[in-house]
Structures are given as structure tokens and as C-alpha cells.
Design a protein around this motif. Structure first.
Motif, PDB file in Angstrom:
ATOM      1  N   UNK A 123       0.816  -1.209   0.000  1.00  0.00           N
ATOM      2  CA  UNK A 123       0.000   0.000   0.000  1.00  0.00           C
ATOM      3  C   UNK A 123       0.859   1.272   0.000  1.00  0.00           C
ATOM      4  N   UNK A 124       2.137   1.130  -0.319  1.00  0.00           N
ATOM      5  CA  UNK A 124       3.036   2.269  -0.302  1.00  0.00           C
ATOM      6  C   UNK A 124       3.103   2.984  -1.639  1.00  0.00           C
ATOM      7  N   UNK A 125       3.961   3.993  -1.685  1.00  0.00           N
ATOM      8  CA  UNK A 125       4.097   4.786  -2.901  1.00  0.00           C
ATOM      9  C   UNK A 125       4.682   4.026  -4.068  1.00  0.00           C
ATOM     10  N   UNK A 126       5.351   2.885  -3.805  1.00  0.00           N
ATOM     11  CA  UNK A 126       5.920   2.077  -4.893  1.00  0.00           C
ATOM     12  C   UNK A 126       4.917   1.061  -5.433  1.00  0.00           C
ATOM     13  N   UNK A 127       3.728   1.005  -4.830  1.00  0.00           N
ATOM     14  CA  UNK A 127       2.739  -0.012  -5.202  1.00  0.00           C
ATOM     15  C   UNK A 127       1.604   0.593  -6.025  1.00  0.00           C
ATOM     16  N   UNK A 128       0.976  -0.208  -6.888  1.00  0.00           N
ATOM     17  CA  UNK A 128      -0.134   0.293  -7.718  1.00  0.00           C
ATOM     18  C   UNK A 128      -1.313   0.759  -6.859  1.00  0.00           C
ATOM     19  N   UNK A 173       7.843 -13.251  -5.277  1.00  0.00           N
ATOM     20  CA  UNK A 173       7.585 -13.369  -3.841  1.00  0.00           C
ATOM     21  C   UNK A 173       8.279 -12.261  -3.056  1.00  0.00           C
ATOM     22  N   UNK A 174       7.878 -12.098  -1.786  1.00  0.00           N
ATOM     23  CA  UNK A 174       8.521 -11.118  -0.907  1.00  0.00           C
ATOM     24  C   UNK A 174       9.991 -11.443  -0.700  1.00  0.00           C
ATOM     25  N   UNK A 175      10.311 -12.730  -0.624  1.00  0.00           N
ATOM     26  CA  UNK A 175      11.699 -13.121  -0.409  1.00  0.00           C
ATOM     27  C   UNK A 175      12.582 -12.713  -1.577  1.00  0.00           C
ATOM     28  N   UNK A 207      -1.637  -8.498   2.270  1.00  0.00           N
ATOM     29  CA  UNK A 207      -2.092  -9.023   0.984  1.00  0.00           C
ATOM     30  C   UNK A 207      -1.496  -8.204  -0.146  1.00  0.00           C
ATOM     31  N   UNK A 208      -1.376  -8.840  -1.312  1.00  0.00           N
ATOM     32  CA  UNK A 208      -0.943  -8.133  -2.509  1.00  0.00           C
ATOM     33  C   UNK A 208      -1.985  -8.215  -3.614  1.00  0.00           C
TER      34      UNK A 208
END
Length: 330
Positions: free
Chosen positions: A36-41, A241-243, A298-299
Motif C-alpha cells: 500500500x506504499x508509494x511504490x505499489x499500484x 515473492x517477498x523473499x 495481501x498483494x
């Protein structure tokens, strides 16, 4: 198109009382730590928030440093509040926190009154709110007296900037002391937010007892171990993935062969329960009613839908619980 919440949003969600308070929280809450950050859609985040509320998730958990960049998750959430959730503000429980690094200099992190109150003022501006429902001390400060940190939480409630207060990642001993101080001040501790999952069980070594004895609720963060307790890592580290992400908090070194083996065995048990692994992991965290809410990330919308479906089967047999312990201790 103007957003209208689903009229049936409260029909299937389970709500639990938070300790001895009057506040009910959904058994599944949504955290905005990632995605939910500025780098996310933006539109993906908006779709997830809308769907979560339509499914009865009334609690949205933030912190001053969530992003990246820091502060951008609160800004994004504030925008959705204005465009979509404004008519529903009184149906929402919104929380934020302060404790980690936010700005340069000696007043930009930890637990001083100066930092906590300044940070919450900034958070309220970013979200366009007059108050939050819960404000947390995000981590204990080894160099600030606990009386000062708890005194700041008490002052924040008395100023009307928060309705309730919480703490996160405090030890059982620190938690007991915080409870005592806050009770003396007249602002009881509502909730503790510990890290808790099948792969991270430290809260069982005293913290849960302290909370239960004092009528304090709990909301578990990372109940899916940042995705390890999902189907995503059954065969290693996928590229999306996050990893594998440079902005994630799960490192490839945490996805060991031993962990993957355990996760694969847990997945087989989940299938026997007619759940996916994430659903069983959430049900396990909520087992027995000792945890008020499981805080998911969630993504994508489908993940929220699948996680909420965990509430369809929260019961475990003693045999299932023994199998889980055997797998984890092997």
C-alpha cells in the motif's frame, strides 16, 4: 463510480471482544505494512481495501513508517478514506503506530513523548483524520523510562487523538509493567500486537498469560510468516515473492530447506482439513480464542478472500494439534 459497501458485509465475519473492553475486532484484520506504499499500484490497493470492507473487515492497521517510502501507506489510506470510506468512518477501526525511524535527529524514533506525539500529529494529517481508534507504541525504548512512553499514550487519549492505546513487541515483563502504569493513569491498555505464527511462538512463553490475566486483547502480526505459511514457497522462492523482492522484509536465507520441508508437511495436513495452508495457519493462530484478531497482509484481492474463508473452519482436533507440533519440532 461511487463506492457503496456491500449490504451483507457483516453477515459472515466473526467479531471478537478485545480483552475486557467494549471494542469488538474482526477475527481477520488487514495490515498495510506491504502493498500500500508509494511504490505499489494505487488501484490495486484501493481494490483490496474495498473488498476487505465488503467482507466485514472493519479494522485497518497502519504505522507511521509503512510504505515505502515511509508515510506513504497512511497517505494512500487517507485518500481512500476521503473518496470511498468517508460515509463509513464510524464503522471502521483505524490504528497507527510510532516507534521506528521516521525523520533525522534525536526526536525521530523510539519512545519519547516528543516523538510519539509529534508522529501521531503527522499521521493524522496524512490520513485526514481527527483521531485514530488505536495508537500503539510500536516497540519498547531501552533508553526512555516506560513511565514517559506510557504517559504519552495516556496524554494522546486525553487529547482526543486516539480512543484506545496499544503496544507492540513488548516482552511479558515490559507488558506487565506497562499495564500497571496505564491502569494507574486511568487509560487501560487495550491490546498488544505481537509477532505470532506456527513458525514464531514466543508469545506462548508468558505473554499470552499476562494479557489474559489483565484483560488485554491481542492481534497477531505475520500470522502467515510473511508468506512462508502459504502455498507460495512449497517449492522454493518464486520470482514474484517477498523473499525475492528488494523492498520486502523476508530474506531468501529464511526460506531454508528445513522450513520448506515443514511447510510441505503442514500443507498436507491442511488439505486433509479441506483448507489451503494459509487458511489453516490463520485458524491455528485464532484457535482457543486467546488471540483477538489475526492481522493479514495481501498483494491481491483473491488473497483477502481466501484468508477470510479460514473462518469457515476454526476448530482443531487434539490429534491435529499434536501433528502440527510434531511437524514443527521435527
Amino acid at each position: 463510480m461511487v463506492y457503496q459497501a456491500d449490504e451483507k458485509r457483516y453477515e459472515s465475519m466473526k467479531y471478537n471482544r478485545t480483552g475486557n473492553s467494549g471494542l469488538l475486532l474482526p477475527a481477520i484484520s488487514l495490515g498495510l505494512w506491504h502493498s500500500f506504499g508509494g511504490v505499489d499500484p494505487y488501484e490495486n490497493g484501493r481494490a483490496m481495501l474495498r473488498r476487505a470492507f465488503d467482507l466485514g473487515i472493519t479494522h485497518f492497521d497502519l504505522a507511521n513508517n509503512y510504505g515505502p517510502p515511509a508515510g506513504s501507506a497512511e497517505e494512500m489510506f487517507g485518500s481512500i478514506l476521503k473518496t470511498d470510506f468517508a460515509p463509513y468512518r464510524d464503522e471502521l477501526v483505524i490504528s497507527t503506530k510510532a516507534g521506528y525511524y521516521m525523520w533525522p535527529g534525536p526526536y525521530g524514533e523510539w519512545g519519547s513523548k516528543k516523538y510519539l506525539i509529534s508522529s501521531l500529529d503527522q499521521s493524522l494529517k496524512r490520513m485526514g483524520l481527527d483521531y485514530v481508534d488505536i495508537f500503539y507504541s510500536h516497540r519498547p525504548d531501552p533508553n526512555t523510562p516506560l513511565e514517559e512512553t506510557m504517559g504519552a499514550l495516556d496524554q494522546i487519549v486525553r487529547q482526543g487523538k486516539a480512543l484506545y492505546v496499544g503496544i507492540s513487541s513488548y516482552s511479558p515483563e515490559q507488558t506487565a509493567q506497562a499495564i500497571k502504569i496505564l491502569n494507574y493513569l486511568g487509560t487501560p491498555l487495550l491490546i498488544h500486537q505481537p509477532k505470532y505464527s506456527m513458525l514464531e511462538r514466543l508469545i506462548e512463553n508468558g505473554l499470552q498469560d499476562v494479557l489474559q490475566e489483565n484483560g488485554v486483547g491481542s492481534i497477531a502480526f505475520c500470522p502467515l510468516a510473511q508468506g512462508l505459511l502459504t502455498n507460495k514457497y512449497l517449492h522454493g522462492v518464486p520470482a514474484d515473492s517477498r523473499a525475492a523482492s528488494s523492498t520486502g522484509f523476508l530474506g531468501k536465507d529464511e526460506v531454508t530447506e528445513d522450513v520448506i520441508t515443514k511447510v510441505q508437511k503442514l500443507n498436507l495436513l491442511a488439505q486433509e482439513r479441506e483448507q489451503n495452508l494459509a487458511q489453516m495457519a490463520l485458524a491455528w493462530v485464532l484457535r482457543g480464542g486467546r488471540v483477538t484478531s489475526a492481522l493479514i497482509g495481501a498483494s491481491k484481492v483473491s488473497q483477502i478472500e481466501q484468508n477470510v474463508a479460514a473462518l469457515n473452519n476454526l476448530e482443531f482436533t487434539n490429534e491435529e494439534l499434536d501433528k502440527i507440533d510434531d511437524i514443527l519440532m521435527s
